[in-house]
Design an enzyme around this catalytic site. Sequence first.
Site, PDB file in Angstrom:
ATOM      1  CB  CYS A 131     -31.680  77.803  21.904  1.00 40.42           C
ATOM      2  SG  CYS A 131     -32.331  79.301  22.003  1.00 40.42           S
ATOM      3  CG  HIS A 132     -28.917  78.756  25.592  1.00 36.86           C
ATOM      4  ND1 HIS A 132     -30.473  79.749  25.326  1.00 36.86           N
ATOM      5  CD2 HIS A 132     -28.069  79.608  25.677  1.00 36.86           C
ATOM      6  CE1 HIS A 132     -30.223  81.083  25.045  1.00 36.86           C
ATOM      7  NE2 HIS A 132     -28.871  80.793  25.791  1.00 36.86           N
ATOM      8  CD  GLU A 162     -26.834  84.145  26.596  1.00 36.56           C
ATOM      9  OE1 GLU A 162     -28.185  84.521  27.354  1.00 36.56           O
ATOM     10  OE2 GLU A 162     -26.442  82.994  26.299  1.00 36.56           O
TER      11      GLU A 162
END
Length: 224
Positions: A131-132, A162
């Site tokens: 993910c991030h 996003e």
Amino acid sequence: MARTNRVLIALTSHDKLGDTGNPTGYYVSEAAHPWQVFRLAGYEVDYVSVKGGNPPTSGYDADDEVQRLFLESEGARLAVTPKAAELDAADYDAIFYAGGHGTMWDFPTDADLAELGRDIYENGGVVAAVCHGPAGLVPLVLSDGTPLVAGKDITGFTNSEEEAAGATHIVPFLLQTKLEELGARYHLAPDFTSNVVRDGRLVTGQNPASATGTAQGVLAALKG
């Protein structure tokens, strides 16, 4: 490399979502589900955070039994996480960068965490992120000066995701764009569907739905 049967999960210490006033931190499912995969496979799991101590959480789902078990059984250890400078890369077979929006602020500027990831990789270990979490790959440069992601097939939270999350103008940069600028070949699946990409000993997952698969990819990479 000599196997240690230990995996390190890296967690953000950043607790504010830009200037919104909203809290953030590491996304609990993206640590909990990989923890479950690793421990069931017989690995010992340790934790590291940017500032040390008790890292902030986000996205906790009390209806998810794995998340509940994770926080209940690991809570005491999570409360006293070390910083990267306090750890030895030789102790770990893999490092797994968990996501959560907080990573976008502190993973890219933690030189010690980047060095730890580099050393694990250059020791023959696996580097993974979901993910991030791939924000932790942004500063990760190999000893020859090459960004780890350069020329590699990877994924991570996408620009489209996003935008869907309403955070395009909140995060300090767009993760997909930044990693592509570093030379990564970014692979996209439809928003919020599971997508795991493995390039040798680099394993990445696109979003929370990819957390379990990314951890399974780590196990596959460790087997060669």
